[in-house]
Structure formats: C-alpha cells, structure tokens
Design a protein around this motif. Structure first.
Motif, PDB file in Angstrom:
ATOM      1  N   PHE A   1       0.822  -1.210   0.000  1.00  0.00           N
ATOM      2  CA  PHE A   1       0.000   0.000   0.000  1.00  0.00           C
ATOM      3  C   PHE A   1       0.857   1.261   0.000  1.00  0.00           C
ATOM      4  N   PHE A   2       1.887   1.282   0.868  1.00  0.00           N
ATOM      5  CA  PHE A   2       2.710   2.478   0.959  1.00  0.00           C
ATOM      6  C   PHE A   2       3.565   2.671  -0.292  1.00  0.00           C
ATOM      7  N   SER A   3       3.996   1.603  -0.929  1.00  0.00           N
ATOM      8  CA  SER A   3       4.761   1.731  -2.175  1.00  0.00           C
ATOM      9  C   SER A   3       3.897   2.326  -3.285  1.00  0.00           C
ATOM     10  N   ILE A   4       2.636   1.867  -3.362  1.00  0.00           N
ATOM     11  CA  ILE A   4       1.715   2.433  -4.358  1.00  0.00           C
ATOM     12  C   ILE A   4       1.479   3.907  -4.071  1.00  0.00           C
ATOM     13  N   GLY A   5       1.267   4.232  -2.789  1.00  0.00           N
ATOM     14  CA  GLY A   5       1.069   5.639  -2.425  1.00  0.00           C
ATOM     15  C   GLY A   5       2.268   6.488  -2.767  1.00  0.00           C
ATOM     16  N   ASN A   6       3.466   5.939  -2.578  1.00  0.00           N
ATOM     17  CA  ASN A   6       4.680   6.680  -2.900  1.00  0.00           C
ATOM     18  C   ASN A   6       4.818   6.910  -4.400  1.00  0.00           C
ATOM     19  N   MET A   7       4.456   5.898  -5.202  1.00  0.00           N
ATOM     20  CA  MET A   7       4.496   6.043  -6.658  1.00  0.00           C
ATOM     21  C   MET A   7       3.541   7.154  -7.101  1.00  0.00           C
ATOM     22  N   ILE A   8       2.350   7.184  -6.511  1.00  0.00           N
ATOM     23  CA  ILE A   8       1.372   8.234  -6.841  1.00  0.00           C
ATOM     24  C   ILE A   8       1.910   9.608  -6.450  1.00  0.00           C
ATOM     25  N   LEU A   9       2.554   9.685  -5.285  1.00  0.00           N
ATOM     26  CA  LEU A   9       3.106  10.958  -4.811  1.00  0.00           C
ATOM     27  C   LEU A   9       4.134  11.509  -5.783  1.00  0.00           C
ATOM     28  N   VAL A  10       5.103  10.682  -6.177  1.00  0.00           N
ATOM     29  CA  VAL A  10       6.175  11.148  -7.061  1.00  0.00           C
ATOM     30  C   VAL A  10       5.606  11.524  -8.430  1.00  0.00           C
ATOM     31  N   LYS A  11       4.690  10.718  -8.936  1.00  0.00           N
ATOM     32  CA  LYS A  11       4.084  10.997 -10.247  1.00  0.00           C
ATOM     33  C   LYS A  11       3.365  12.337 -10.226  1.00  0.00           C
ATOM     34  N   ARG A  12       2.553  12.564  -9.213  1.00  0.00           N
ATOM     35  CA  ARG A  12       1.784  13.820  -9.156  1.00  0.00           C
ATOM     36  C   ARG A  12       2.672  15.009  -8.832  1.00  0.00           C
ATOM     37  N   MET A  13       3.724  14.773  -8.072  1.00  0.00           N
ATOM     38  CA  MET A  13       4.654  15.866  -7.802  1.00  0.00           C
ATOM     39  C   MET A  13       5.301  16.320  -9.103  1.00  0.00           C
ATOM     40  N   ARG A  14       5.736  15.368  -9.926  1.00  0.00           N
ATOM     41  CA  ARG A  14       6.352  15.729 -11.204  1.00  0.00           C
ATOM     42  C   ARG A  14       5.326  16.391 -12.121  1.00  0.00           C
ATOM     43  N   GLU A  15       4.104  15.881 -12.116  1.00  0.00           N
ATOM     44  CA  GLU A  15       3.051  16.497 -12.926  1.00  0.00           C
ATOM     45  C   GLU A  15       2.846  17.954 -12.517  1.00  0.00           C
ATOM     46  N   MET A  16       2.775  18.178 -11.196  1.00  0.00           N
ATOM     47  CA  MET A  16       2.486  19.523 -10.703  1.00  0.00           C
ATOM     48  C   MET A  16       3.643  20.479 -10.968  1.00  0.00           C
ATOM     49  N   VAL A  17       4.875  19.986 -10.751  1.00  0.00           N
ATOM     50  CA  VAL A  17       6.040  20.840 -10.998  1.00  0.00           C
ATOM     51  C   VAL A  17       6.126  21.195 -12.482  1.00  0.00           C
ATOM     52  N   TYR A  18       5.949  20.193 -13.346  1.00  0.00           N
ATOM     53  CA  TYR A  18       6.047  20.441 -14.792  1.00  0.00           C
ATOM     54  C   TYR A  18       4.938  21.386 -15.261  1.00  0.00           C
ATOM     55  N   SER A  19       3.717  21.168 -14.779  1.00  0.00           N
ATOM     56  CA  SER A  19       2.603  22.032 -15.189  1.00  0.00           C
ATOM     57  C   SER A  19       2.805  23.458 -14.680  1.00  0.00           C
ATOM     58  N   THR A  20       3.457  23.597 -13.520  1.00  0.00           N
ATOM     59  CA  THR A  20       3.748  24.936 -12.994  1.00  0.00           C
ATOM     60  C   THR A  20       4.836  25.614 -13.804  1.00  0.00           C
ATOM     61  N   LEU A  21       5.885  24.872 -14.128  1.00  0.00           N
ATOM     62  CA  LEU A  21       7.004  25.459 -14.863  1.00  0.00           C
ATOM     63  C   LEU A  21       6.589  25.905 -16.251  1.00  0.00           C
ATOM     64  N   ILE A  22       5.790  25.093 -16.915  1.00  0.00           N
ATOM     65  CA  ILE A  22       5.452  25.387 -18.310  1.00  0.00           C
ATOM     66  C   ILE A  22       4.544  26.617 -18.435  1.00  0.00           C
ATOM     67  N   LEU A  23       3.967  27.070 -17.309  1.00  0.00           N
ATOM     68  CA  LEU A  23       3.078  28.232 -17.330  1.00  0.00           C
ATOM     69  C   LEU A  23       3.748  29.489 -16.774  1.00  0.00           C
ATOM     70  N   GLN A  24       5.070  29.451 -16.591  1.00  0.00           N
ATOM     71  CA  GLN A  24       5.771  30.617 -16.055  1.00  0.00           C
ATOM     72  C   GLN A  24       6.084  31.629 -17.156  1.00  0.00           C
ATOM     73  N   ASP A  25       6.339  32.866 -16.725  1.00  0.00           N
ATOM     74  CA  ASP A  25       6.783  33.906 -17.655  1.00  0.00           C
ATOM     75  C   ASP A  25       8.101  33.486 -18.302  1.00  0.00           C
ATOM     76  N   ILE A  26       8.330  33.978 -19.507  1.00  0.00           N
ATOM     77  CA  ILE A  26       9.595  33.690 -20.176  1.00  0.00           C
ATOM     78  C   ILE A  26      10.775  34.231 -19.362  1.00  0.00           C
ATOM     79  N   SER A  27      10.566  35.329 -18.646  1.00  0.00           N
ATOM     80  CA  SER A  27      11.648  35.896 -17.829  1.00  0.00           C
ATOM     81  C   SER A  27      12.103  34.918 -16.749  1.00  0.00           C
TER      82      SER A  27
END
Length: 572
Positions: free
Chosen positions: A72-98
């Motif tokens: 259970f905890f391994s599955i939860g950890n996989m979900i955590l890392v996947k969503r963390m990368r999703e959130m970071v990438y989605s945040t970065l791609i919407l930043q100002d060019i500056s």
C-alpha cells in the motif's frame, strides 16, 4: 504531500490499517514467546499448546499485514512522485519567459528528476517505518511500565537520549541534503552545457577545462558526503554505547538483570516477567534507533525537496490567470507607442528606448541593424513573450494587454528558431494531410520530406535535417496557420541562394494573396532578402535611426547604406 495523494486516500488508509495490525501482532509475539517457554517449563501442556498456536497465528498475521503495508505504501509513494512531477512540470510550463532567463535548463530538469526522485522513499519507506516504530516503541514502553515502572524509567531515559541526538542529526541531514541537491543541479548544468555544445568543445579543445568545471562540483559533493558520514558515525556511536558493549553485553540488559534479579530474590518479580522486560526493553530501544534512522532519511528528503515545493508554489504567468478580448476581425495593424524595454534579468541595460513605429495592414516592414540593436526584442514583445517596461503595443488600436494572448498568437505566423516539430504543430484550425502537403510544397520542403524513410510520417531528430531544411519546415508551419500577421525572424538565413530566391517569391505571393491580406514583419541580417519591402526600419542601440524604402535609405547615405556597402564589400 498529503494534498498530492488526497485523491487516493484509501491507499494510505489501507497502509495504516495494515500497519496497525502488523504492529499489534509484532508487539504480542515476545509476550506469547516467553509465555510458551515458561508454560513448557512448568509442564502446563494445554497452556503451552494454546500459547504456541497464538504465537504461530501472530507470526502469520505479522507477515501478511507487513506485506500489505509495504504494498500500500509503495503504491502511495508512486502516486506521490508521479503527481509531484506532474504539478512541478505544469507549474514550470506556465511561467513567464523571464523566469527561464534566470533558471538554467539543467537546474530545472534536475529539480524535476533527481529532487522529485529523492522523495520516492517518503511514503514507501520513511513515513511507513517511522509510524511503525512509533507504534511499536510506544506499545513496548507501555508494556514495560505495566511490568515495572522503576525499570521502565531506565529504558525511557536511554530512549530520550537517543531521540535528542536524533533531532540534531535530522536537522543536519536536512541542510546537507538541500546543499547536495543544489550542487547536483549545478553539476547537471555543466554536463548539459558541454553535451549540448560538444562540437564547439571539441573544436576549441577545451575538454580538460570542462572536465575541471565538473570536477569542482563533484569535489563539493564529496566534501558534504564526508561530513555526512562523520556525523552519521557519531550518531551510530551514541547508539552503540547503549546497545553494544565489549563481549556483546547490553547495558540495558545488565541494568535489567541487576535490578530485576534483586526484585526476583525479594519476591516482587518473576523470572518470566524479567524475561519479557528484557525482550521489550531491547525492542523499544531498537525501535527508537530505527525511527531515528528513518527520521534522518525523511529529513534528507524534505531538505532535497524544498526547492521543488518552492516551484510548486509559483503562480502561473498573468496571461494564464486572466482572459482578454477577442476581436472579430484582425486586420494586422500594429503600433509601438513610445515603447521602452529592458530584460528582467538585466534591469540596468536598456534594450529598447522610446520606440514609435506604426505598421499598416498588408504592409511588408523589414527591421534591420547590427546584432544587439533590438530587432529580435521587438518580435519578442509583439509575441507577448515579455511586456514593455514602459509604453504600449496596440493591435488594431487595442492595447495588447487587453487582448486574449492565446487567441492573438493563433493569428500570428512565426518563423524563427529552428524547432524540429511536425508541420501542423500548434495549428488550431481543422486541416487535412493535403493541406500539410500544400504548405510543404509552397515552402519548397515537399521534395526532401518525400525522400525521408517514411515521408511525412518520419520521426525527425535534430541530426536528421540540415539547418535549411528545418527553416523550410518552419516556413511551411507558418503557411499552414494561415495567419493575419506573419513574422519572419531570419527566415532565410540557413537557405541556399536558389531556395532563398523561391522563398522570397513565395513570401511575396503569400502576402498579396487575394484570399487574405496579411501584415508581414521581416527581421533580417541578409539585406538582399528585404530590398522589396514597403518600408525598412533601421535600428541601432535600441533606437530607430532610419525609416524608408530601399532606394530612399540608400539616397540619404546613412546607416542602412553603410550596412549595405559592408555586405557588398564582403561578397566582393
């Protein structure tokens, strides 16, 4: 982290339920193990067999629920890392060019890769084992106080000392982990720069210099790793003092035997109770040590992920937070009204100063000047990659900031940086394969595309096409969009003379097409490509110094005439 796995809480709940059952089974095992031994010694057969059955069931239960807990905890950890990368990438791609002017590509990819991966043990290992050890430590300590509160206090004192050392050790590991991730990101920057420009490095023979740059980062990592190892050794020694002494005699056991033996002789304690106390006291100290070790690992993950959390907290660029007006008909009138600009990363260096320029619909305007004169910056402002420091840009009389940026960009065709993507990339209108082929033919790209292994279905890498071929694909991509405003930023710089001639003819036809009128803005170093432009704007040091057509500018014998003469002299 809790928010990232909020949508799959049943997995975490399942993990903690399995954790509780496994911990309860583990806590009961020493009790029934001791009870089985002493019931066998006293000859109580029924009690022995009952205790043995319970012991076997507890061992089976511990194994099953421990496995479920880990799953259970391994599955939860996989979900955590996947969503963390999703959130970071989605945040970065919407930043100002500056934002990307200040951050390097290697740094961001390191945060997205290594830093997020550092968190991969948080749920699956750290929180899982910390929770288990807290439960087992608290359970064993409660059992010890039931057996003998006097003896339990000695065990509690040892656990308290270990926990104190654990706190300071965890704080250090948190700081060290953050430093390691920062230095690792810098090392990735160095490696990415070298691998991207490996041909330049090879030509200039700077392999040794680049190696030394990378080696400096590795030495810093090694220094921090050495300090971490020393601190861990000191922490491990504090554990060994209380657990492992010469001749493998445990201090805790020695105290328990001395005090417990006296209690047995006084008739206040039994041998069975003393055996249980020794087993549980050792268990409680081991649980404290294991929790400390996992706490240290958790602090490393937290320290390493601090920059990731900062990136996740960034707000998107303003253009993604608010909409804007969409004009029913875009004629392509562009006006720069007293525009000045400096890049956010270089605030003390002005790039444009008081630019006033009106471009009429269906007009071809060329912008020329030496490198660094501000030509491409005008394009960047028109594409709304940056906002003017002062002044404003008007599109059909409307301030650009009031318009919907995505809608506006869909109506602009841009040919600039050689970007290896398919011809239909970013095209929002409905198109067919015939439309793609027609655009490729108009850009003189159909011939070499047809000769590729799979024609238009070929997966193209950066090394498969030449610079001129990439630019012709970029021109085809702009043609396919059927834009109201066409921007050509050095569009013919990588083309041979014959292809350049055909492309210039194409651009002329593309502009005067009866189907649709278009405004064309050309940025050029090769002045031969813009002699037929309606107007030529000459820039120097961020200012407009001359405006006119080719003949007019030659007649005044100014800056444009000098540029033309220099290129002619170079050719001669």
């Amino acid at each position: 982290m809790r928010q990232l796995v909020a949508g799959d809480q049943w997995i975490i709940y399942g993990g903690f339920a399995s954790l509780l059952l496994a911990s309860f089974s583990d806590l009961c095992i020493p009790h029934f193990l001791t009870a089985s031994i002493f019931s066998a010694q006293s000859g109580e057969a029924m009690l022995f067999y009952r205790n043995t059955k319970i012991l076997l069931l507890l061992c089976l239960s511990s194994g099953i629920f421990s496995g479920l807990r880990g799953c259970f905890f391994s599955i939860g950890n996989m979900i955590l890392v996947k969503r963390m990368r999703e959130m970071v990438y989605s945040t970065l791609i919407l930043q100002d060019i500056s934002f990307f002017d200040k951050k390097t590509v290697g740094n961001l990819t390191s945060r997205l890769g290594a830093d997020c991966q550092q968190v991969s043990q948080v749920i699956g290992n750290d929180l899982n084992l910390i929770s288990r050890n807290i439960l087992q430590g608290a359970g064993t300590m409660g059992y010890l106080f039931v057996l003998s509160w006097q003896l339990a206090l000695t065990t509690l004192g040892i656990c308290f000392i270990l926990a104190t050392v654990m706190t300071f050790h965890g704080r250090y590991q948190k700081k060290a982990a953050k430093s390691i991730q920062d230095i690792t990101a810098n090392a990735n920057d160095v490696a990415q720069d070298v691998f991207t420009l490996i041909r330049t490095v090879r030509v200039f023979g700077t392999e040794k210099q680049e190696y030394e740059r990378y080696l400096k980062c590795l030495k810093k990592l090694a220094d921090i790793g050495l300090r971490q190892s020393i601190v861990y050794g000191l922490w491990n020694s504090s554990f060994s003092i209380f657990i492992i002494l010469p001749r493998f005699v445990s201090m805790t056991k020695a105290i328990a035997v001395l005090v417990g033996g006296a209690s047995i002789m006084a008739g206040h304690f039994s041998a069975e109770q003393l055996t249980k106390f020794i087993l549980y006291s050792e268990w409680s100290i081991f649980a404290t040590w294991r929790m400390a070790d996992n706490w240290s690992s958790l602090m490393q993950s937290v320290g390493a992920s601090q920059e990731v959390f900062k990136l996740m907290d960034l707000r998107p660029a303003k253009e993604f937070l608010k909409g804007g007006e969409k004009l029913q008909n875009l004629t392509g009138c562009v006006e720069f009204a007293n525009v000045s600009f400096h890049y956010p990363s270089r605030k003390t260096i002005p790039v444009l100063e008081n630019i006033n320029l009106a471009i009429r619909p269906n007009e071809v305007v060329a912008i020329v000047g030496l490198s660094g004169s501000g030509k491409s910056t005008i394009v960047n402002l028109l594409l709304n990659l940056y906002e003017p420091t002062s002044g404003q840009i008007l599109i059909d009389g409307f301030p650009m900031n009031d318009l919907d940026k995505k809608w506006l960009r869909e109506r602009i065709g841009y040919v600039g940086q050689m970007f290896t993507r398919n011809i239909s990339y970013g095209c929002t209108r409905k198109i067919t394969h015939e439309d793609v082929e027609l655009a490729a033919k108009q850009a003189f790209a159909h011939g070499f595309i047809s000769s590729l292994p799979n024609g238009y279905e070929t997966l193209v890498g950066d090394g498969l096409l030449s610079g001129g071929q990439k630019q012709r694909i970029a021109i085809a991509r702009a043609i396919l969009r059927d834009p109201d405003i066409l921007i050509l930023d050095e569009a013919t710089s990588a083309l041979d003379a014959e292809s350049e001639h055909y492309v210039k003819e194409l651009l002329h036809e593309f502009r005067i097409s009866s189907k649709k009128k278009r405004t064309v803005i050309v940025i050029a170093h090769r002045l031969s490509t813009i002699q037929s432009a309606d107007r030529i704007v000459v820039m120097d040091a961020g200012e407009i110094v001359e405006v006119g057509n080719h003949r007019q500018l030659l007649s005044i014998n100014g800056r444009y005439a000098q540029l033309t003469k220099r290129q002619s002299d170079t050719i001669d």
